[in-house]
Scaffold this motif. Sequence first.
Motif, mmCIF file in Angstrom:
data_model
loop_
_atom_site.group_PDB
_atom_site.id
_atom_site.type_symbol
_atom_site.label_atom_id
_atom_site.label_comp_id
_atom_site.label_asym_id
_atom_site.label_seq_id
_atom_site.Cartn_x
_atom_site.Cartn_y
_atom_site.Cartn_z
ATOM 1 N N TYR A 274 0.814 -1.221 0.000
ATOM 2 C CA TYR A 274 0.000 0.000 0.000
ATOM 3 C C TYR A 274 0.847 1.270 0.000
ATOM 4 O O TYR A 274 0.338 2.363 0.237
ATOM 5 N N GLY A 275 2.145 1.105 -0.248
ATOM 6 C CA GLY A 275 3.015 2.275 -0.423
ATOM 7 C C GLY A 275 3.045 3.210 0.766
ATOM 8 O O GLY A 275 3.063 4.427 0.589
ATOM 9 N N LEU A 276 3.069 2.666 2.000
ATOM 10 C CA LEU A 276 3.122 3.547 3.172
ATOM 11 C C LEU A 276 4.494 4.217 3.204
ATOM 12 O O LEU A 276 5.511 3.597 2.915
ATOM 13 N N GLU A 277 4.493 5.492 3.557
ATOM 14 C CA GLU A 277 5.716 6.279 3.479
ATOM 15 C C GLU A 277 6.642 6.021 4.662
ATOM 16 O O GLU A 277 7.838 5.870 4.519
ATOM 17 N N SER A 278 6.062 5.999 5.861
ATOM 18 C CA SER A 278 6.874 5.997 7.068
ATOM 19 C C SER A 278 7.024 4.599 7.666
ATOM 20 O O SER A 278 6.032 3.896 7.893
ATOM 21 N N LEU A 279 8.277 4.237 7.952
ATOM 22 C CA LEU A 279 8.525 2.951 8.616
ATOM 23 C C LEU A 279 8.002 2.963 10.048
ATOM 24 O O LEU A 279 7.746 1.928 10.643
ATOM 25 N N ARG A 280 7.862 4.196 10.599
ATOM 26 C CA ARG A 280 7.279 4.301 11.939
ATOM 27 C C ARG A 280 5.880 3.692 11.964
ATOM 28 O O ARG A 280 5.414 3.220 12.992
ATOM 29 N N ALA A 281 5.210 3.744 10.805
ATOM 30 C CA ALA A 281 3.851 3.203 10.716
ATOM 31 C C ALA A 281 3.854 1.709 11.032
ATOM 32 O O ALA A 281 2.968 1.209 11.718
ATOM 33 N N VAL A 282 4.871 0.989 10.545
ATOM 34 C CA VAL A 282 4.930 -0.466 10.763
ATOM 35 C C VAL A 282 5.200 -0.751 12.242
ATOM 36 O O VAL A 282 4.566 -1.615 12.848
ATOM 37 N N GLU A 283 6.160 0.013 12.813
ATOM 38 C CA GLU A 283 6.468 -0.178 14.238
ATOM 39 C C GLU A 283 5.231 0.134 15.080
ATOM 40 O O GLU A 283 4.901 -0.600 16.015
ATOM 41 N N ALA A 284 4.544 1.229 14.716
ATOM 42 C CA ALA A 284 3.348 1.615 15.481
ATOM 43 C C ALA A 284 2.255 0.561 15.344
ATOM 44 O O ALA A 284 1.552 0.255 16.309
ATOM 45 N N MET A 285 2.128 -0.035 14.136
ATOM 46 C CA MET A 285 1.097 -1.069 13.948
ATOM 47 C C MET A 285 1.390 -2.268 14.843
ATOM 48 O O MET A 285 0.492 -2.828 15.470
ATOM 49 N N GLU A 286 2.672 -2.654 14.906
ATOM 50 C CA GLU A 286 3.023 -3.820 15.726
ATOM 51 C C GLU A 286 2.746 -3.531 17.202
ATOM 52 O O GLU A 286 2.123 -4.340 17.899
ATOM 53 N N THR A 287 3.208 -2.349 17.683
ATOM 54 C CA THR A 287 3.003 -2.024 19.103
ATOM 55 C C THR A 287 1.513 -1.899 19.416
ATOM 56 O O THR A 287 1.039 -2.414 20.432
ATOM 57 N N ALA A 288 0.782 -1.209 18.526
ATOM 58 C CA ALA A 288 -0.646 -0.992 18.784
ATOM 59 C C ALA A 288 -1.411 -2.319 18.792
ATOM 60 O O ALA A 288 -2.292 -2.533 19.631
ATOM 61 N N ALA A 289 -1.061 -3.217 17.862
ATOM 62 C CA ALA A 289 -1.743 -4.519 17.814
ATOM 63 C C ALA A 289 -1.461 -5.307 19.098
ATOM 64 O O ALA A 289 -2.331 -5.965 19.661
#
Length: 441
Positions: A274-289
């Motif tokens: 989905y072409g997400l720009e920020s790698l922080r998004a992946v880290e945040a998804m893992e922590t939030a999940a």
Amino acid sequence: MRSFYELVRHEGNQDLFRAVEMSIAALSSGHPFHIHSEGLRGTGKTTILRSAASILPPITRIKGCLYNCDPQQPHCPEHRALSTRQIAALGSEDIPCPFLEVSHGAKISTIIGSIDLARLTDPNQPLAALLPGTIPQAHRGIIFVDEINRLADAAPEIADVLLDVMGTKPGRIQIEESGLPTIELPIQVTVWAASNPDEEPGALAQIRKQLSDRFDLAVGMGRPNEVQSVLDILLSRSGKQPLGGCRPIPRMPMSGIAVDDDIRMLLAAIYVDYGLESLRAVEAMETAARLNALLIGHDRVSPHDVAQIVPLVLSHRTDPATIANILKFLSSGFYKPLQQDNIAAGTVAASNSSPSEQVQPAVKNRLAAWWNRLKEKLSENESKRKAAPQRSIGSAGGVSGRNQIADPSQIKIIAPPTIAEPLSRLSIDEYVHIDENSRNR
Ligand SMILES: [Zn+2]
């Protein structure tokens, strides 16, 4: 002020309640988890955030330390060089979890630290010393920034400090005052912020995109849209509504929640596909999940947790259409086998299969999902094309039905119909065309 558990939860504010609970659960594990609430004035976002101060877990610090030194890990200039015995001699104390506010009109010196005028002007023993500002004093607690969009616009230097503090976990802060040595400190604060994107100067993501991206979650606040919700609010204000039903936030460490390789593969696939720009998004998804699983009492992250947190993690990082597509992808059945695996694994003992064996079905499913998405897209195009009567060309070979796309593996393809003549056997006139007009020029 009403306590956090006394506030009425409704369809417009439930995401913020969940985000706050996730952040507090992370705080209990010593992990900063930053949240930003966006919404119209009067929707109650600051009330929820401020009332949560009353349910934060207390901290233990070295007695009297303004920097909130953990006796196990002293970090301030005064205590970090002391031995365990010296620290024990100083004693410790339990204090309420720091909850300090930074207003949009704050000055950099009050945020970071400045010369301690009280000690400097002490008639008995004048001493030039630093007084830590709001951020160092909120170490191991919460900094609340109301109207963060106005702060980012009016005080970019304070926004820079927040970028440093939120850039890594823990972050860093540097206190400088002329004539005194510079102090650099590790800072572990959780930042909660609120703003109204419809008021001047606009949404934080437009003013300072980097700062907006530092927030793990961005939560939109809405108004209650059920009559019963409004009634509950009115009743609670008159003290008539028996309240309750809110579960206390579990205090178990985040590290106790397992994240399987296939979940990480799913997050990586979302990031790339989905072409997400920020790698922080992946880290945040893992922590939030992980935090979502912790709040509902599970010991393992499931794709259901991922689906629940995607809108909160990505609303400030990508457009609504992409989020809708990701949610559609997550509900398309792609993760069904994974979900079954996880539910089983979450309740029974951990699987004996190796990580590569666990990843393999995920790869297979991802390819299947890719093909389904492509087929879906082609069906949409086909449907649009057929809907236009003047362009209708009837059904193509192998395709039956209006919205169906032929499976390429089922189509017999004969090409080329006759064997092509090699280029070497052709005369030059047969494969070089000369424009007669240019020849005559
Ligand atoms: Zn200290």
